[in-house]
Design a protein around this motif. Structure first.
Motif, PDB file in Angstrom:
ATOM      1  N   LYS A  12       0.826  -1.176  -0.102  1.00 49.80           N
ATOM      2  CA  LYS A  12       0.243   0.086   0.066  1.00 49.80           C
ATOM      3  C   LYS A  12       0.930   1.373  -0.056  1.00 49.80           C
ATOM      4  N   ALA A  13       0.493   2.196  -1.008  1.00 50.63           N
ATOM      5  CA  ALA A  13       1.497   3.260  -1.313  1.00 50.63           C
ATOM      6  C   ALA A  13       1.519   4.130  -0.114  1.00 50.63           C
ATOM      7  N   HIS A  14       0.350   4.317   0.745  1.00 49.30           N
ATOM      8  CA  HIS A  14       0.295   5.261   1.826  1.00 49.30           C
ATOM      9  C   HIS A  14       0.903   4.587   3.207  1.00 49.30           C
ATOM     10  N   HIS A  15       1.353   3.508   3.050  1.00 44.65           N
ATOM     11  CA  HIS A  15       2.000   2.939   4.257  1.00 44.65           C
ATOM     12  C   HIS A  15       3.299   3.113   4.267  1.00 44.65           C
ATOM     13  N   THR A  16       4.057   3.294   5.475  1.00 44.70           N
ATOM     14  CA  THR A  16       5.559   3.357   5.587  1.00 44.70           C
ATOM     15  C   THR A  16       5.883   2.314   6.646  1.00 44.70           C
ATOM     16  N   PRO A  17       7.108   1.993   6.844  1.00 48.87           N
ATOM     17  CA  PRO A  17       7.816   1.257   7.785  1.00 48.87           C
ATOM     18  C   PRO A  17       7.317   2.161   9.360  1.00 48.87           C
ATOM     19  N   GLN A  18       7.422   3.417   9.077  1.00 52.72           N
ATOM     20  CA  GLN A  18       7.254   4.366  10.312  1.00 52.72           C
ATOM     21  C   GLN A  18       6.104   4.945  10.416  1.00 52.72           C
ATOM     22  N   GLY A  19       5.112   4.626   9.502  1.00 55.18           N
ATOM     23  CA  GLY A  19       3.829   5.392   9.766  1.00 55.18           C
ATOM     24  C   GLY A  19       3.043   5.150   8.537  1.00 55.18           C
ATOM     25  N   PHE A  20       2.464   6.533   8.182  1.00 51.53           N
ATOM     26  CA  PHE A  20       1.598   6.624   6.904  1.00 51.53           C
ATOM     27  C   PHE A  20       2.021   7.989   6.306  1.00 51.53           C
ATOM     28  N   ARG A  21       1.598   7.969   4.795  1.00 48.55           N
ATOM     29  CA  ARG A  21       1.759   9.140   4.292  1.00 48.55           C
ATOM     30  C   ARG A  21       0.974   9.462   3.007  1.00 48.55           C
ATOM     31  N   ASN A  22       0.976  10.647   2.469  1.00 47.09           N
ATOM     32  CA  ASN A  22      -0.149  10.888   1.405  1.00 47.09           C
ATOM     33  C   ASN A  22       0.684  10.324  -0.004  1.00 47.09           C
ATOM     34  N   PRO A  23      -0.231   9.780  -0.944  1.00 47.51           N
ATOM     35  CA  PRO A  23       0.655   9.639  -2.016  1.00 47.51           C
ATOM     36  C   PRO A  23       0.842  10.735  -2.688  1.00 47.51           C
ATOM     37  N   GLU A  24       0.373  11.693  -2.753  1.00 50.40           N
ATOM     38  CA  GLU A  24       0.657  13.054  -3.396  1.00 50.40           C
ATOM     39  C   GLU A  24       2.002  13.720  -2.550  1.00 50.40           C
ATOM     40  N   ALA A  25       2.780  14.539  -3.293  1.00 46.10           N
ATOM     41  CA  ALA A  25       3.878  15.182  -2.851  1.00 46.10           C
ATOM     42  C   ALA A  25       3.506  16.209  -1.885  1.00 46.10           C
TER      43      ALA A  25
END
Length: 331
Positions: A12-25
């Motif tokens: 999932k693009a909005h997941h990171t190992p340290q949390g979450f993010r937006n797909p947009e810059a």
């Protein structure tokens, strides 16, 4: 020790190992927050409403009335929406305290009263929370809810369940984007939003943010939550529409160079209103807290201009009074 996201899904693009993010810059750069605060202070922003705060309240505030048991929707100020569906009551982002802050004496204060108190509710079945910012997740309001309705069900974005469990909540469902939960005849989907999360200095983006859709036999409702504009949001009406009710944000957009990646402006909200099929749309995220540079009375005026420019029916998307309700018998 580095915190690791226990819900991490590498697919999932909005997941990171340290949390979450937006797909947009993210359009913000280091130092932009300090720059905005400096410019705001130098200009004396935000300015009061044109006629002053008392006149603003007289125009835009009324106590909420709860009579009857027919399906209805209430705008309770800022981003708080209440639905009554088949005699079940749903609250979304209830922040009813005097300040949107962890402190009672500091932080954004209310300029319009809360139009109802939790003690006035005859029942409460579900509470939906879009993210953990203090103007959407208000601990004193949540504690009041749990004291009066200990068996209420909370539906929250991924990562927020532990917070509610610590408050004593017995029934908490947490969802990732595009996941759903069903409660009898009511179906709830968590949907994407372009925003972020943080409640302390150490938990930035460790929980997810989202919007919600609520479907019943007669209602198809999209609540966007806090969100900057993104073409990715168009996937929501494509997948889950058409909608016959929506709640889209129109406030806290100024200055756009700083706010655009987290809050949309009224013109962008109008574009989403059109994409959603032009349902009856409640403007949210305005009229209570001064969170950005525009005055409290600017969002309704700019929204009206945007609707006229788009040649759309203003009766379907114009400012409601805080505390106003409407029957859902149009559906």
């Amino acid at each position: 020790m580095v915190w690791k996201n226990p819900w991490y899904d590498a697919t999932k693009a909005h997941h990171t190992p340290q949390g979450f993010r937006n797909p947009e810059a993210d359009t913000r750069q280091q130092g932009d927050l300090q720059r905005w605060r400096k410019e705001r202070k130098a200009s004396g922003l935000p300015f009061p409403p044109a006629g002053g705060y008392d006149a603003f309240r007289q125009q835009w505030y009324q106590p909420a009335h709860l009579q009857g048991d027919d399906d209805a929707v209430w705008f309770l100020g800022h981003a708080c929406i209440m639905l009554r569906l088949q005699q079940q009551v749903v609250l979304i982002d209830p922040a009813l305290s005097p300040r949107a802050s962890p402190l009672r004496f500091y932080g954004p204060k209310r300029h319009t009263p809360a139009p109802l108190a939790i003690a006035q509710l005859p029942r409460l079945d579900y509470v939906l929370i879009s993210h953990n910012h203090y103007d959407h997740l208000d601990a004193p309001t949540i504690r009041q809810i749990l004291k009066r309705f200990p068996d209420v069900r909370f539906v929250v974005p991924l990562g927020l369940k532990p917070w509610f469990t610590r408050q004593g909540a017995r029934h908490v469902v947490q969802l990732d984007w595009w996941q759903q939960a069903t409660f009898g005849d009511i179906q709830v989907h968590a949907v994407p939003a372009r925003h972020w999360s943080m409640r302390t200095l150490k938990d930035r983006n460790r929980s997810l943010w989202c919007g919600w859709t609520v479907h019943s036999q007669t209602l198809r409702f999209w609540f966007s939550g806090d969100s900057g504009y993104s073409d990715n949001l168009l996937e929501i009406p494509r997948r889950l529409g058409p909608f016959n009710l929506a709640a889209l944000p129109i406030g806290a957009w100024a200055p756009e160079w700083f706010m655009q990646s987290q809050h949309m402006n009224p013109t962008q909200a109008v574009a989403l209103h059109r994409a959603a099929g032009c349902p009856l749309t409640i403007p949210i995220h305005w009229g209570v807290f001064e969170l950005a540079d525009e005055s409290l009375d600017a969002p309704p005026a700019v929204l009206s201009q945007a609707m006229q420019a788009a040649q759309l029916d203003e009766r379907l998307f114009s400012a409601w009074r805080i505390g106003e309700s409407r029957a859902l018998n149009f559906i």
